[in-house]
Design an enzyme around this catalytic site. Structure first.
Site, short mmCIF file in Angstrom:
data_model
loop_
_atom_site.label_atom_id
_atom_site.label_comp_id
_atom_site.label_asym_id
_atom_site.label_seq_id
_atom_site.Cartn_x
_atom_site.Cartn_y
_atom_site.Cartn_z
N ASN A 293 -7.68 -37.80 24.48
CA ASN A 293 -6.44 -37.38 25.16
C ASN A 293 -6.13 -35.93 24.80
OD1 ASN A 293 -5.70 -37.86 22.44
ND2 ASN A 293 -3.59 -38.21 23.07
N CYS A 295 -4.19 -34.21 22.83
CA CYS A 295 -4.06 -33.73 21.44
C CYS A 295 -5.15 -34.23 20.51
CB CYS A 295 -2.69 -34.10 20.91
SG CYS A 295 -1.36 -33.20 21.73
N GLU A 297 -6.12 -37.19 19.33
CA GLU A 297 -6.05 -38.32 18.41
C GLU A 297 -6.47 -39.65 19.03
OE1 GLU A 297 -2.27 -38.71 20.67
OE2 GLU A 297 -3.47 -37.05 19.89
#
Length: 754
Positions: A293, A295, A297
């Site tokens: 995704n 960011c 994580e």
């Protein structure tokens, strides 16, 4: 009490709130963020619900899914009240799309998606269309561009020439710019390319110019074959994805060095470790994980989505002793949170049928934590200590164990996730589980403002800061646990708080008690190694990945980043993001007294005549083009002119070195400060960077700046760093901070990824 709820311009049924429902107490800044980002609004932007109605809307909508499962120990009404109490005491909050859209006509509740980008025009533009639908519904998207054939490849169907991943990346970026994300923020994207793709060098350089690809975070997918080649200083193969043929070979260490250089310059691209991610893939028979995704994580298979939520650890401390964590309360709430997130999967209406099918096949959830720095403050444990690392592992192991236990219990009530029989759990006789994954450490920028706690597992960015409010009033805000500690130490005062707010830290305040200074550290007080060790500690017991930024001072070197990347690989992280303070900002240039140059001075500078006799020094420095000999002549102890010559190079390089020397000399003789010249030349890239002591010299102009800075500016580095223009929030004007892969405003909750 009722109010209409609106999503995507459509009025839904009013939210009916029980009469006995308590009103939530809002932490500082939470009301601003709720009003701006979360509460439902009418066609003219008017607010149409209260915070109480929002939380009840979400709690009741998610609890309604419980009626599908006769074996549940809860009634719908009882569970709705439990969910409401869980959220309004700020022990847990789900990801933003759930808060925005649960109980509305839009109904898309997941935060992150991954879409495949195939090697055909139809597949590419399908991905763009699907991304637009996801952004409209409030989600972010991740893409791997590794399947696309490299530029200048032959296109068999047309006889034309392929334009390569970068050209299509720009089209994705432009499309994103046109789609408002759920009416709250622009869509965020992650773009990933494998390190063995033939266009990898262009991808690494894709964000060289500030503002390019502003809707994308970029990461390079590193393989263990590549990392081993870096370690051995060997070449590695580049493969054309459409033919699987070796197209070229590159020196792995030079590619790694370019990655480091670009991260030093702008923070992009980050890196992820593809082999490590896929070793933890619970459903490998469904394919490889190739992207995350926005960011980083949440690694996901193509067409997967994941709904996330975070437990506020600062709420699970009884007093302030080292052993005062409320483990029983934390266990109870973990089980309730897993039930909440599993219900979200059923409640969510995804924008594509293929996404609905894949999500419900694997039922991934991502329960994480926030308030970690606050918990450490309350327990009087320094963030940068072995004790903190031990506690991080202990707590995350507990969250991991109990979330899997809760998922196992749900599987008994509801059945395991449909793909369980083909999962690695079944192979190892584990489970059965309701969810293929249960834990993720996600960014909690706006959620942590709503909860009144520190963000994710990050250290605090500042202990105190000044917020500008209406009519120019200054409002000084400080971390509550820090203020409490100052009162307990009997050293709290308005003057001290102003001093702390000026710099955000107490690192420089010698007269404060040592134990206070040791415990209340901020992101820039902490050595980079401790950022990395903390990320690795949480990653050890996290199914997916950890959103964490390694914050670096402006003076950090490229060698520092090289070491961070390598340690992330050795410590078992699934990726890493670094951010050097001010690397995306411009330098403020001012006169010595802090004033602005007079108009006459700006419009006409007098070039000083050269004295007949000048004295100076000549410094030899190694560059990628040979040894540079820089002669610096001084007048009154300050640099006056420079001569640059480079040995054993071609005429073109010699001419460029001479030109740089002449232009720098003209600037110095015209009164331009040496710090201004350094800021212009420093960081200019070249084709053959080399290490010089603890710095990497990128080019001839970068080498000139290194000599000038080393000679004249060593005592002014802190002053120069403080003069950096900090990015401001476009909504409220407050300084943006960079954490968890995004710029975040602590005043109003504005976020900007990419």
């Amino acid at each position: 009490m009722t109010s209409p709820s609106i999503a995507a311009g459509i009025v839904s049924e009013p939210t009916t709130v029980p009469d006995d429902l308590p009103h939530p107490v809002l932490p500082p800044n939470a009301e601003v963020v709720l009003n701006k980002r979360y509460l439902r609004k009418g066609g003219q932007g008017e607010i149409l619900e209260t915070p109480q109605e929002l939380y009840w809307r979400v709690a009741s909508a998610i609890a309604e899914e419980e009626a599908k499962y006769p074996a549940s120990p809860y009634s719908v009404d009882e569970l709705a009240h439990r969910f409401y109490e869980l959220m309004t005491t700020y022990r847990f909050l789900p990801n933003s799309p759930t808060l925005m859209n649960a109980g509305t006509d839009l109904g898309q509740l997941a935060a992150c998606f991954v879409l495949p980008v195939g090697d055909s025009m139809e597949e590419i533009f399908d991905a763009i269309k699907y991304a637009a639908l996801i952004h409209k519904s409030g989600g972010g998207t991740g893409f791997s561009f590794s399947r696309l054939r490299p530029q200048k490849s032959r296109v068999g169907s047309t006889g034309g020439i392929a334009s390569g991943p970068i050209s299509f990346l720009r089209i994705f970026n432009t499309a994103t710019e046109q789609v408002k994300q759920g009416g709250t923020r622009r869509g965020a994207n992650m773009g990933i390319l494998r390190v063995d793709h033939p266009d990898v060098l262009d991808f690494i350089r894709a964000k060289e110019r500030d503002g390019d690809l502003n809707n994308f975070n970029l990461s390079i997918g590193l393989t263990e074959v590549f990392m081993q080649a870096v370690e051995k200083d060997e070449e590695y193969d580049l493969f054309a994805p459409h033919t699987k043929q070796v197209k070229a070979r590159l020196n792995a260490r030079e590619v790694f060095g370019l990655l480091v250089q670009k991260a030093w310059e702008s923070g992009d691209p980050g890196i992820i470790f593809l082999d490590r991610i896929n070793r933890d893939n619970p459903t490998p028979k469904q394919g490889e994980i190739e992207s995350t995704n926005p960011c980083g994580e949440q690694p996901l298979l193509p067409y997967e989505a994941c709904n996330l939520g975070s437990i506020n650890l600062s709420r699970y401390v009884q007093n302030s002793g080292k052993d005062d964590i409320l483990w029983d309360d934390l266990k109870r709430d973990i089980h309730l949170c897993v039930r909440f997130l599993d219900n979200v999967i059923d409640a969510s209406r995804y924008p594509l049928e293929k996404i609905t099918e894949t999500v419900r096949m694997n039922r991934k959830i991502g329960l994480g934590v926030m308030g970690w720095a606050d918990l450490l403050f309350r327990l009087h444990i320094p963030y940068n200590s072995q004790e903190a690392l031990n506690l991080a592992e202990k707590i995350m192991h507990f969250v991991q164990f109990e979330s899997q236990s809760a998922s196992k219990k749900l599987a008994e009530e509801r059945g395991p996730f449909p793909a369980f029989a083909e999962s690695t759990f079944a192979e190892h006789n584990q489970g059965p589980f309701r969810n293929a994954t249960t834990t993720t450490i996600a960014p909690t920028g706006t959620l942590s403002i709503l909860a009144g706690c520190s963000s994710g597992v990050e250290p605090l960015f500042a202990l105190s800061f000044v917020r500008q409010v209406m009519d120019g009033e200054r409002l000084l805000e400080a971390n509550s646990w820090f203020e409490q500690a100052l009162h307990e130490a009997e050293c709290h005062s308005p003057k001290l708080m102003e001093e702390v707010a000026a710099k955000g830290t107490i690192h420089h305040i010698d007269y404060l008690p040592e134990d206070v200074r040791k415990v209340f550290v901020t992101a820039h007080d902490i050595e980079p190694i401790w950022h990395l060790k903390m990320q690795a500690a949480f990653q050890k017991f996290t199914d997916n990945a950890v959103s964490k930024t390694v914050n670096l001072p402006h003076a950090a070197t490229q060698e520092d980043i090289w070491n961070i990347y390598w340690m992330a690989y050795e410590m078992g992280c699934k990726g890493v993001t670094v951010y050097r303070d001010g690397c995306k900002s411009t330098q403020v240039l001012c006169t010595g007294d802090g004033g602005k140059p007079k108009e006459a001075e700006k419009s006409h500078r007098v070039v000083r005549d050269r004295p007949d006799v000048v004295y100076g020094f000549t410094q030899k420095v190694k560059t990628g083009y040979g040894f540079l000999y820089l002669t610096v002549n001084e007048v009154d102890g300050r640099p006056f002119e420079v001569f640059a010559t480079i040995g054993k190079s071609g005429r073109s390089i010699t001419a460029k070195a001479e030109a740089i020397g002449r232009l720098v000399s003209l600037a110095l003789r015209s009164g331009v400060g040496v710090e201004d010249i350094v800021s212009q030349l420093k960081g200019i890239g070249g084709e053959h960077p080399v290490f010089q002591k603890k710095d990497m010299l990128l080019s001839i102009p970068d080498a000139v700046s290194w000599i000038l800075e080393s000679r004249y500016l060593q005592g002014r580095k802190a002053e120069m760093t403080n003069s950096l223009v900090k990015p401001e929030c476009p909504d409220c004007g407050k300084e943006l901070i960079f954490q968890e892969g995004c710029f975040v405003c602590q005043g109003c909750g504005y976020t900007k990824c990419g």
